[in-house]
Scaffold this motif. Structure first.
Motif: not given
Length: 440
Positions: A128-135, A162-167, A416-429
């Motif tokens: 469901g969470t993956g579907g939210t992101w993809l949708g 919830t926070l996971p849905q918002l993220l 705050r909850h996106n900092l880790g994601y942003a750092a990981a995505l930045s490495a890919l970029v």
């Protein structure tokens, strides 16, 4: 359903001016002798009328951008003898604003409420969470921010988000900036780097966007228990509209009107498709929906319109100032290669974390560069990637401000909850920048 609140005369005039700006730009694309300042003045007058309704943070940021741009142009003219085309000073990003307004008409395709895609079903867990992101990612690539509200409001039927849905909503939309031709980010980039190769950007940005989705799902699964978290499941019918629109744009760009840029094609094509989709129900129905869109939706775009116009004014003023100061000989980098691209990307993302919209960093960077053809493609990717990462983590980005206003989550929490994601995505970029530089 309760009737919509009455529209004030000020909002009605502003909505009409925004619609007039779009219409004038479409007429220009048709070859009519209409000067670009006519389009710009219509948008700027609308912003002036809607200025009291801007949120305080948006008003402050836009005011600073416009003030700096005008001040730099004045300094260039008064102290360095620069010849400033004052009647063209407000033209910066007018093309992009016209495209944004054109894209907004896509919400007229569908039901009376403007839902341009049929709703999907709700599921739970990682799927469901993956579907939210993809949708949000796929639908938002065409429908932009409205998709977040469409999906988010549907999820809220199962309880407060919830926070996971918002993220998932945040990351799904922001990562579409890596490749979507319908995003404002692409419009800005195509204006600043007209010789960029879109197919190259698409070949790199689309896989990177999918990797961003995988990264998001792994991160959310590790940090949260998703077992009972409701998500969104796409139906195949939901994809017909965005896939069809993307196909039409590419058909016009490569076959029917190859002389026009993608920004120009989107500007006239999406409103035309929206009107054609409504005409079978009669001209009065179509006129009523356009009127409602003009009075309600277009004035509601005041924040993004103001930001893009004021950032364009900053770019114009800064370019004039640098040109006057250096005789148009100075550039930030003698050569724009991988090291310079990485440094630029990280600087723009850092400024987004500090509260600046990525368009500011992108516009300032463009004003200080003189790029040849292949380097424009590298710059374009840097700009799009910094936009994708910066809007996800920036507390004052449009997506985070919208989530705060609609669902009550603070921009600081999202950051705050996106900092880790942003750092990981930045490495890919960074890896993608190195690959693209070698490719070019």
């Amino acid at each position: 359903m309760s009737p919509a609140p009455p529209t004030s005369l000020r909002h009605a005039i502003a909505g009409g001016l925004i619609l007039a700006g779009l219409a004038l730009q479409v007429l220009r694309l048709m070859g009519l002798p209409i000067a670009l300042p006519a389009v710009s003045y219509a948008f700027w007058l609308a912003v002036v009328l809607l200025w009291p309704d801007l949120k305080r943070g948006n008003r402050r940021q836009a005011g600073i951008l416009a003030g700096l741009g005008m001040a730099l142009a004045l300094v260039a003219a008064l102290f360095h003898g620069a010849e400033i085309a004052w009647h063209r000073l407000l033209d910066g990003n007018s093309y992009v604003v016209a495209m944004l307004v054109g894209v907004s008409f896509i919400t007229l395709i569908g039901t009376r409420q403007g839902h341009a895609a049929p709703p999907g079903s709700a599921v739970t867990g990682r799927r469901g969470t993956g579907g939210t992101w993809l949708g949000v990612h796929l639908l938002g690539a065409v429908l932009n921010l409205s998709t977040v509200f469409m999906v988010g409001d549907r999820l809220r039927r199962h309880g407060e988000l919830t926070l996971p849905q918002l993220l998932a909503l945040n990351r799904g939309l922001s990562s579409a900036a890596l490749w979507s031709p319908f995003f404002a980010s692409m419009g800005v980039v195509m204006t600043l780097a007209p010789e960029m190769r879109f197919t190259t950007i698409l070949a790199l940005g689309l896989p990177l966007g999918m990797l961003a989705g995988t990264l998001s799902l792994l991160d959310l699964s590790r940090r949260f228990d998703l077992t009972e978290v409701a998500g969104y499941s796409l139906s195949p019918r939901s994809l017909l509209m965005p896939v069809g629109m993307a196909t039409l744009v590419l058909l016009f760009h490569y076959v029917l009107t190859p002389a026009l840029s993608i920004v120009s094609i989107i500007t006239f094509l999406l409103p035309a498709v929206a009107l054609l989709a409504n005409l079978p129900r009669g001209p009065r129905w179509t006129l009523r929906r356009v009127r409602s869109h003009t009075l309600e939706r277009l004035p509601a775009m005041r924040g993004e319109i103001a930001l893009f116009l004021c950032a364009g004014l900053l770019t114009q003023g800064l370019s004039a100032f640098i040109g006057a100061l250096t005789g148009s000989q100075w550039t930030l980098f003698a050569h724009f290669g991988a090291p310079q691209a990485v440094a630029s990307f990280l600087a723009i993302v850092a400024s987004a974390v500090a509260g600046l919209h990525p368009i500011i960093g992108v516009s300032v960077l463009a004003s200080m560069l003189e790029l040849e053809g292949s380097r424009q493609t590298l710059f374009a990717f840097v700009a799009l990637a910094s936009w994708a990462v910066g809007t996800s983590v920036g507390p004052l980005s449009g997506i985070n401000l919208s989530l705060q206003g609609r669902y009550g989550v603070s921009g600081g929490v999202m950051m705050r909850h996106n900092l880790g994601y942003a750092a990981a995505l930045s490495a890919l970029v960074v890896g993608a920048i190195l690959l693209l530089d070698a490719w070019l």
